[in-house]
Scaffold this motif. Structure first.
Motif, PDB file in Angstrom:
ATOM      1  N   ALA A  65       0.837  -1.210   0.000  1.00 42.20           N
ATOM      2  CA  ALA A  65       0.000   0.000   0.000  1.00 42.20           C
ATOM      3  C   ALA A  65       0.866   1.252   0.000  1.00 42.20           C
ATOM      4  O   ALA A  65       0.593   2.208  -0.749  1.00 42.20           O
ATOM      5  N   GLU A  66       1.924   1.270   0.801  1.00 45.65           N
ATOM      6  CA  GLU A  66       2.825   2.425   0.827  1.00 45.65           C
ATOM      7  C   GLU A  66       3.555   2.590  -0.501  1.00 45.65           C
ATOM      8  O   GLU A  66       3.778   3.710  -0.961  1.00 45.65           O
ATOM      9  N   MET A  67       3.935   1.474  -1.115  1.00 50.56           N
ATOM     10  CA  MET A  67       4.603   1.545  -2.421  1.00 50.56           C
ATOM     11  C   MET A  67       3.653   2.127  -3.470  1.00 50.56           C
ATOM     12  O   MET A  67       4.060   2.931  -4.314  1.00 50.56           O
ATOM     13  N   ARG A  68       2.366   1.754  -3.410  1.00 46.30           N
ATOM     14  CA  ARG A  68       1.379   2.337  -4.333  1.00 46.30           C
ATOM     15  C   ARG A  68       1.211   3.835  -4.067  1.00 46.30           C
ATOM     16  O   ARG A  68       1.057   4.629  -5.003  1.00 46.30           O
ATOM     17  N   ASN A  69       1.242   4.229  -2.789  1.00 49.56           N
ATOM     18  CA  ASN A  69       1.164   5.659  -2.454  1.00 49.56           C
ATOM     19  C   ASN A  69       2.342   6.428  -3.049  1.00 49.56           C
ATOM     20  O   ASN A  69       2.176   7.549  -3.541  1.00 49.56           O
ATOM     21  N   ILE A  70       3.518   5.842  -2.996  1.00 50.51           N
ATOM     22  CA  ILE A  70       4.697   6.482  -3.588  1.00 50.51           C
ATOM     23  C   ILE A  70       4.497   6.662  -5.094  1.00 50.51           C
ATOM     24  O   ILE A  70       4.773   7.736  -5.635  1.00 50.51           O
ATOM     25  N   CYS A  71       3.986   5.642  -5.755  1.00 47.88           N
ATOM     26  CA  CYS A  71       3.717   5.747  -7.198  1.00 47.88           C
ATOM     27  C   CYS A  71       2.738   6.892  -7.477  1.00 47.88           C
ATOM     28  O   CYS A  71       2.930   7.667  -8.425  1.00 47.88           O
ATOM     29  N   LEU A  74       4.525  10.172  -7.205  1.00 52.77           N
ATOM     30  CA  LEU A  74       5.376  10.409  -8.374  1.00 52.77           C
ATOM     31  C   LEU A  74       4.545  10.946  -9.535  1.00 52.77           C
ATOM     32  O   LEU A  74       4.953  11.894 -10.216  1.00 52.77           O
ATOM     33  N   ARG A  75       3.380  10.353  -9.735  1.00 55.11           N
ATOM     34  CA  ARG A  75       2.524  10.775 -10.850  1.00 55.11           C
ATOM     35  C   ARG A  75       1.966  12.188 -10.641  1.00 55.11           C
ATOM     36  O   ARG A  75       1.715  12.900 -11.604  1.00 55.11           O
ATOM     37  N   GLU A  76       1.782  12.590  -9.396  1.00 53.15           N
ATOM     38  CA  GLU A  76       1.319  13.957  -9.115  1.00 53.15           C
ATOM     39  C   GLU A  76       2.394  14.997  -9.404  1.00 53.15           C
ATOM     40  O   GLU A  76       2.092  16.115  -9.795  1.00 53.15           O
ATOM     41  N   LYS A  77       3.657  14.634  -9.189  1.00 53.55           N
ATOM     42  CA  LYS A  77       4.756  15.595  -9.272  1.00 53.55           C
ATOM     43  C   LYS A  77       5.441  15.641 -10.638  1.00 53.55           C
ATOM     44  O   LYS A  77       5.993  16.671 -11.008  1.00 53.55           O
ATOM     45  N   TRP A  78       5.483  14.511 -11.370  1.00 52.84           N
ATOM     46  CA  TRP A  78       6.227  14.451 -12.627  1.00 52.84           C
ATOM     47  C   TRP A  78       5.399  13.799 -13.722  1.00 52.84           C
ATOM     48  O   TRP A  78       4.493  13.024 -13.454  1.00 52.84           O
ATOM     49  N   ARG A  79       5.776  14.111 -14.951  1.00 49.66           N
ATOM     50  CA  ARG A  79       5.145  13.493 -16.119  1.00 49.66           C
ATOM     51  C   ARG A  79       5.920  12.221 -16.435  1.00 49.66           C
ATOM     52  O   ARG A  79       6.942  12.269 -17.116  1.00 49.66           O
ATOM     53  N   ILE A  80       5.421  11.105 -15.919  1.00 49.07           N
ATOM     54  CA  ILE A  80       6.096   9.830 -16.115  1.00 49.07           C
ATOM     55  C   ILE A  80       5.135   8.803 -16.697  1.00 49.07           C
ATOM     56  O   ILE A  80       3.918   8.932 -16.588  1.00 49.07           O
ATOM     57  N   LYS A  81       5.717   7.778 -17.321  1.00 47.91           N
ATOM     58  CA  LYS A  81       4.914   6.757 -17.992  1.00 47.91           C
ATOM     59  C   LYS A  81       4.716   5.528 -17.099  1.00 47.91           C
ATOM     60  O   LYS A  81       3.630   5.260 -16.624  1.00 47.91           O
ATOM     61  N   HIS A  82       5.794   4.789 -16.866  1.00 50.43           N
ATOM     62  CA  HIS A  82       5.706   3.552 -16.093  1.00 50.43           C
ATOM     63  C   HIS A  82       6.618   3.631 -14.871  1.00 50.43           C
ATOM     64  O   HIS A  82       7.649   4.298 -14.901  1.00 50.43           O
ATOM     65  N   ILE A  83       6.220   2.904 -13.825  1.00 49.58           N
ATOM     66  CA  ILE A  83       6.991   2.851 -12.590  1.00 49.58           C
ATOM     67  C   ILE A  83       7.107   1.386 -12.173  1.00 49.58           C
ATOM     68  O   ILE A  83       6.127   0.637 -12.243  1.00 49.58           O
ATOM     69  N   LEU A 112      14.594  11.076 -13.675  1.00 50.88           N
ATOM     70  CA  LEU A 112      15.684  11.186 -12.692  1.00 50.88           C
ATOM     71  C   LEU A 112      15.187  11.719 -11.353  1.00 50.88           C
ATOM     72  O   LEU A 112      15.514  11.172 -10.286  1.00 50.88           O
ATOM     73  N   GLU A 113      14.404  12.776 -11.386  1.00 45.19           N
ATOM     74  CA  GLU A 113      13.883  13.345 -10.144  1.00 45.19           C
ATOM     75  C   GLU A 113      12.914  12.384  -9.458  1.00 45.19           C
ATOM     76  O   GLU A 113      12.920  12.245  -8.231  1.00 45.19           O
ATOM     77  N   ALA A 114      12.096  11.701 -10.242  1.00 45.39           N
ATOM     78  CA  ALA A 114      11.107  10.777  -9.685  1.00 45.39           C
ATOM     79  C   ALA A 114      11.772   9.582  -9.010  1.00 45.39           C
ATOM     80  O   ALA A 114      11.359   9.173  -7.918  1.00 45.39           O
ATOM     81  N   VAL A 115      12.806   9.030  -9.619  1.00 44.20           N
ATOM     82  CA  VAL A 115      13.451   7.859  -9.025  1.00 44.20           C
ATOM     83  C   VAL A 115      14.190   8.248  -7.742  1.00 44.20           C
ATOM     84  O   VAL A 115      14.196   7.493  -6.762  1.00 44.20           O
ATOM     85  N   SER A 116      14.763   9.433  -7.698  1.00 38.66           N
ATOM     86  CA  SER A 116      15.418   9.913  -6.483  1.00 38.66           C
ATOM     87  C   SER A 116      14.395  10.097  -5.359  1.00 38.66           C
ATOM     88  O   SER A 116      14.613   9.670  -4.216  1.00 38.66           O
ATOM     89  N   PHE A 117      13.281  10.710  -5.675  1.00 39.58           N
ATOM     90  CA  PHE A 117      12.205  10.891  -4.699  1.00 39.58           C
ATOM     91  C   PHE A 117      11.704   9.529  -4.213  1.00 39.58           C
ATOM     92  O   PHE A 117      11.476   9.321  -3.014  1.00 39.58           O
ATOM     93  N   ALA A 118      11.555   8.587  -5.132  1.00 41.61           N
ATOM     94  CA  ALA A 118      10.986   7.277  -4.803  1.00 41.61           C
ATOM     95  C   ALA A 118      11.833   6.509  -3.798  1.00 41.61           C
ATOM     96  O   ALA A 118      11.295   5.941  -2.840  1.00 41.61           O
ATOM     97  N   ILE A 119      13.152   6.479  -3.966  1.00 38.72           N
ATOM     98  CA  ILE A 119      13.976   5.721  -3.023  1.00 38.72           C
ATOM     99  C   ILE A 119      13.954   6.383  -1.646  1.00 38.72           C
ATOM    100  O   ILE A 119      13.893   5.701  -0.624  1.00 38.72           O
TER     101      ILE A 119
END
Length: 157
Positions: A65-71, A74-83, A112-119
């Motif tokens: 559930a927390e991992m889904r929240n992180i996804c 990420l989608r709220e902050k950046w224009r990304i396709k797949h995670i 790049l910014e999204a993956v840094s935020f995610a970890i």
């Protein structure tokens, strides 16, 4: 747009996870490989002690559930396709990945910014616990310094 969330006791594959997030309309795939490690895999020493292996445990429903929240963040902050957020559980020998996060986007800055935020978000909010087993047979549960529920000292077993 797909979110791949996976907790497994199996060895993680950078190539397979990269393929999950790759798309013809994306110019970038950014990756983080490892878990609290400079070289992208389980390190072989900590504070002068030789680490034989790591073990990870998780409360799976809450971790997912927390991992889904992180996804979602990420989608709220950046224009990304797949995670893809994959974390290994159980025994992780030295030189094998504990976590792989992959993000694809049209432009590199977003991924790049999204993956840094995610970890950083994963380390601070996902209920996954790490035990280091040292060469001399001693084991210690380790806490991430970013962790919301961190105590003042590590637990020793």
């Amino acid at each position: 747009m797909t979110d791949h969330i996976y907790l497994t006791s199996e060895k993680l594959s950078v190539d397979e996870i990269t393929q999950l997030v790759s798309a013809p309309d994306c110019g970038a795939v950014s990756l983080f490989v490892g878990f609290s490690c400079d070289v992208g895999s389980t390190r072989d020493s900590f504070e002068g002690r030789v680490v034989k292996q790591l073990e990870y445990e998780a409360y799976t429903p809450m971790a997912e559930a927390e991992m889904r929240n992180i996804c979602a963040m990420l989608r709220e902050k950046w224009r990304i396709k797949h995670i893809a957020v994959f974390h290994r559980l159980g025994v992780v020998p030295v030189m094998e990945a504990s976590v792989i996060i992959a993000v694809s986007s049209e432009h590199r800055t977003d991924s790049l910014e999204a993956v840094s935020f995610a970890i950083n978000a994963l380390k601070s909010s996902v209920p996954i616990w790490k035990k280091e087993i040292y060469e001399e047979g001693v084991a210690e549960w380790k806490e991430n310094k970013e962790c919301k529920w961190r105590r003042s000292s590590s637990l020793t077993t």
